[in-house]
Scaffold this active site. Sequence first.
Site, mmCIF file in Angstrom:
data_model
loop_
_atom_site.group_PDB
_atom_site.id
_atom_site.type_symbol
_atom_site.label_atom_id
_atom_site.label_comp_id
_atom_site.label_asym_id
_atom_site.label_seq_id
_atom_site.Cartn_x
_atom_site.Cartn_y
_atom_site.Cartn_z
ATOM 1 N N CYS A 134 67.529 -44.085 38.460
ATOM 2 C CA CYS A 134 66.749 -42.849 38.413
ATOM 3 C C CYS A 134 66.326 -42.507 36.990
ATOM 4 O O CYS A 134 65.243 -41.951 36.768
ATOM 5 C CB CYS A 134 67.542 -41.705 39.023
ATOM 6 N N HIS A 278 72.227 -37.269 38.293
ATOM 7 C CA HIS A 278 70.957 -37.775 38.814
ATOM 8 C C HIS A 278 69.808 -37.277 37.944
ATOM 9 O O HIS A 278 69.778 -36.110 37.543
ATOM 10 C CB HIS A 278 70.756 -37.313 40.257
ATOM 11 N N ASN A 301 61.356 -36.376 42.703
ATOM 12 C CA ASN A 301 62.494 -37.279 42.832
ATOM 13 C C ASN A 301 61.991 -38.720 42.893
ATOM 14 O O ASN A 301 60.790 -38.972 42.928
ATOM 15 C CB ASN A 301 63.304 -36.928 44.080
#
Length: 334
Positions: A134, A278, A301
């Site tokens: 990520c 994250h 995201n």
Amino acid sequence: MKFLCAIVLLVVAIAFAAAGDLEDELNWQSYKAKFHKRHRSKDEARRKANFIKRQKQIEKHNKENKEWEMGNNLFSDMTDEERKGMLGAKPVPRKERFLNPGYPIEERALPISIDYRSDKCMQPVKQQAECGSCWSFAAVVPLEFNTCKKTGTPVALSEQMLVDCDTYNYACEGGDYTNAWKFIKEKGGIMINSSYPYVSGTTLTRGTCKFSSTSVAARVSTYGWTMPYPNATVSMQYLQSYGPLPSAMKVLDSLYQYKNGVYSDSACIIADENQVDHAVVIVGYGTTTTTPAIPYWIVRNSWGTTWGNLGYMAIKRGVNMCNIESWTAYVEVV
């Protein structure tokens, strides 16, 4: 008479149980078809049990919470371990952040809302798959956006180059987007995605670095953290001046099944700012028209378009929900 009543109740219970089993099976088959899930026969029962458990959580939440909605997505049949494998933010310790702070920005009136989602310079939402990369996606989004703003031409950059080549980060084991910018600046740029496409969702490992300067499509000029922090107004000012802002946040179990609305969770008001796992990108902000009105961030995201609202979410703004206001950073391109 009592015996007869007991028999009737037993029959009714069996009928309800059978109806419940049938409904679960229909929901399971529908879910697999919608999300193109195929499992080995030995895994089918375990995957189905995961799905049924999450389905019940979704139904309970949506009955009790009217601010945001849960729904099924790619996570619904995954194990907890598999879901955690798609987290990978490992930001630098707080003391090191002051070595590269953000520059003061000119104070000016902020617009009521900003939303970069439909801007021509925003690339489609991507999918990191089963890899804790990520951080690389969070690093790339503002580079794509700001390079396009400078050249007038949309560009898709290579997350896989960072996964394979970036020696400051840890490929699928996690990393920090500011370290990625540091690497890109020292390397001389980041390659275009078509020359170095993303495959880490299938390999799960760092591959051999295939960097080629002939395919470089963006270069880093300056970068830093937004200061002071956590401060929603400061982040809004940087968002207006520098475009999308990567950040890190803590992911609770409730977030995996997010579908729509303004996300909040009382358990995600966290005293320790270092509790993040994250990386995401703030691409806008706004306020709901509900009573009471709820201020929110628009967050991009890297879990594909089947998660959330086509890959995006809204999260409560101004309360440092899940520590998202503690880790905003910006980058400028050459």
